[in-house]
Design a protein around this motif. Sequence first.
Motif, mmCIF file in Angstrom:
data_model
loop_
_atom_site.group_PDB
_atom_site.id
_atom_site.type_symbol
_atom_site.label_atom_id
_atom_site.label_comp_id
_atom_site.label_asym_id
_atom_site.label_seq_id
_atom_site.Cartn_x
_atom_site.Cartn_y
_atom_site.Cartn_z
ATOM 1 N N GLN A 175 33.299 -53.408 65.043
ATOM 2 C CA GLN A 175 31.968 -52.977 65.381
ATOM 3 C C GLN A 175 31.114 -53.820 66.061
ATOM 4 N N ARG A 176 31.236 -54.886 66.146
ATOM 5 C CA ARG A 176 30.546 -55.908 66.958
ATOM 6 C C ARG A 176 30.952 -55.542 68.620
ATOM 7 N N CYS A 177 32.318 -55.452 68.686
ATOM 8 C CA CYS A 177 32.737 -55.255 70.203
ATOM 9 C C CYS A 177 32.194 -53.609 70.549
ATOM 10 N N ALA A 178 32.214 -52.833 69.875
ATOM 11 C CA ALA A 178 31.812 -51.342 70.009
ATOM 12 C C ALA A 178 30.238 -51.420 70.368
ATOM 13 N N MET A 179 29.415 -52.360 69.969
ATOM 14 C CA MET A 179 28.122 -52.552 70.183
ATOM 15 C C MET A 179 27.890 -53.601 71.538
ATOM 16 N N SER A 180 28.807 -53.902 72.143
ATOM 17 C CA SER A 180 28.530 -54.991 73.201
ATOM 18 C C SER A 180 28.229 -54.397 74.492
ATOM 19 N N ASP A 181 27.326 -55.070 75.265
ATOM 20 C CA ASP A 181 26.782 -54.420 76.592
ATOM 21 C C ASP A 181 28.108 -54.669 77.657
ATOM 22 N N ASP A 182 29.035 -55.728 77.268
ATOM 23 C CA ASP A 182 30.155 -55.866 77.961
ATOM 24 C C ASP A 182 31.194 -54.582 77.916
ATOM 25 N N GLN A 183 31.410 -54.077 79.211
ATOM 26 C CA GLN A 183 32.310 -52.654 78.931
ATOM 27 C C GLN A 183 33.753 -52.986 78.422
ATOM 28 N N GLU A 184 34.182 -54.378 79.029
ATOM 29 C CA GLU A 184 35.548 -54.642 78.698
ATOM 30 C C GLU A 184 35.723 -54.752 77.054
ATOM 31 N N ILE A 185 34.686 -55.554 76.693
ATOM 32 C CA ILE A 185 34.613 -55.832 75.077
ATOM 33 C C ILE A 185 34.511 -54.423 74.346
ATOM 34 N N LYS A 186 33.622 -53.587 75.061
ATOM 35 C CA LYS A 186 33.465 -52.155 74.182
ATOM 36 C C LYS A 186 34.808 -51.556 74.277
ATOM 37 N N GLU A 187 35.597 -51.715 75.465
ATOM 38 C CA GLU A 187 36.704 -50.977 75.414
ATOM 39 C C GLU A 187 37.722 -51.276 74.466
ATOM 40 N N ILE A 188 37.998 -52.670 74.095
ATOM 41 C CA ILE A 188 38.814 -53.424 73.036
ATOM 42 C C ILE A 188 38.453 -52.555 71.863
ATOM 43 N N ALA A 189 37.467 -52.093 71.447
ATOM 44 C CA ALA A 189 36.864 -51.651 70.081
ATOM 45 C C ALA A 189 37.799 -50.219 70.214
ATOM 46 N N SER A 190 37.647 -49.600 71.383
ATOM 47 C CA SER A 190 38.030 -47.984 71.619
ATOM 48 C C SER A 190 39.500 -48.258 71.428
ATOM 49 N N LEU A 191 40.280 -49.131 71.994
ATOM 50 C CA LEU A 191 41.828 -49.116 72.341
ATOM 51 C C LEU A 191 42.111 -49.473 70.667
ATOM 52 N N ARG A 192 41.352 -50.364 70.183
ATOM 53 C CA ARG A 192 41.813 -50.748 68.580
ATOM 54 C C ARG A 192 41.906 -49.792 67.820
ATOM 55 N N ALA A 193 40.612 -49.004 67.846
ATOM 56 C CA ALA A 193 40.311 -47.736 66.765
ATOM 57 C C ALA A 193 41.421 -46.730 67.050
ATOM 58 N N GLN A 194 41.966 -46.665 68.332
ATOM 59 C CA GLN A 194 42.881 -45.560 68.538
ATOM 60 C C GLN A 194 44.189 -46.017 67.967
#
Length: 163
Positions: free
Chosen positions: A140-159
């Motif tokens: 959840q913290r990754c998904a809310m990050s301003d850093d696009q690469e960190i946000k992408e980690i959340a998306s990939l992990r969720a998949q």
Amino acid sequence: MTIAKFDRWKELDDAYTQFSNAKNKYFKLREIAKQSIDVVEEFRFGAPGISREIAFEKVRDLPLEERKKIFPDLVAYASYAHGFTEESRNLILEFPREWVLLNIEEVAAPILKNGSHEEYSAFLDLYELISPALFDSLIQRCAMSDDQEIKEIASLRAQKIRF
């Protein structure tokens, strides 16, 4: 037996003798080092001429109570990809789970505060081994990050979790 074959067997025998002598010397010195070296300080600050392999081996020999002193160092080693990431994780997982849950976020916070996608990814790998709740919180913290690469980690992990 030809002379060439005999020479090869003799060379092999000599090599084994050298190996055996070196191994015996290593174990004797290891016992001496256990009694005379402050492993915690050596691990934390490094010792000139001491390989990381030896340092990690000495840490494995420590009782868990002594290892607690270097828990922050183990967490730091587990926070990025290198040759001792898995060893660091394994040593962390040897602590009582409840103790790790009480201590890891405080230790991880400063690392993650300025962390890149590499640190976040490494902590997700570690947290996944420790606790689903801890893992979910970091996702959840990754998904809310301003850093696009960190946000992408959340998306990939969720998949990955969905499959």
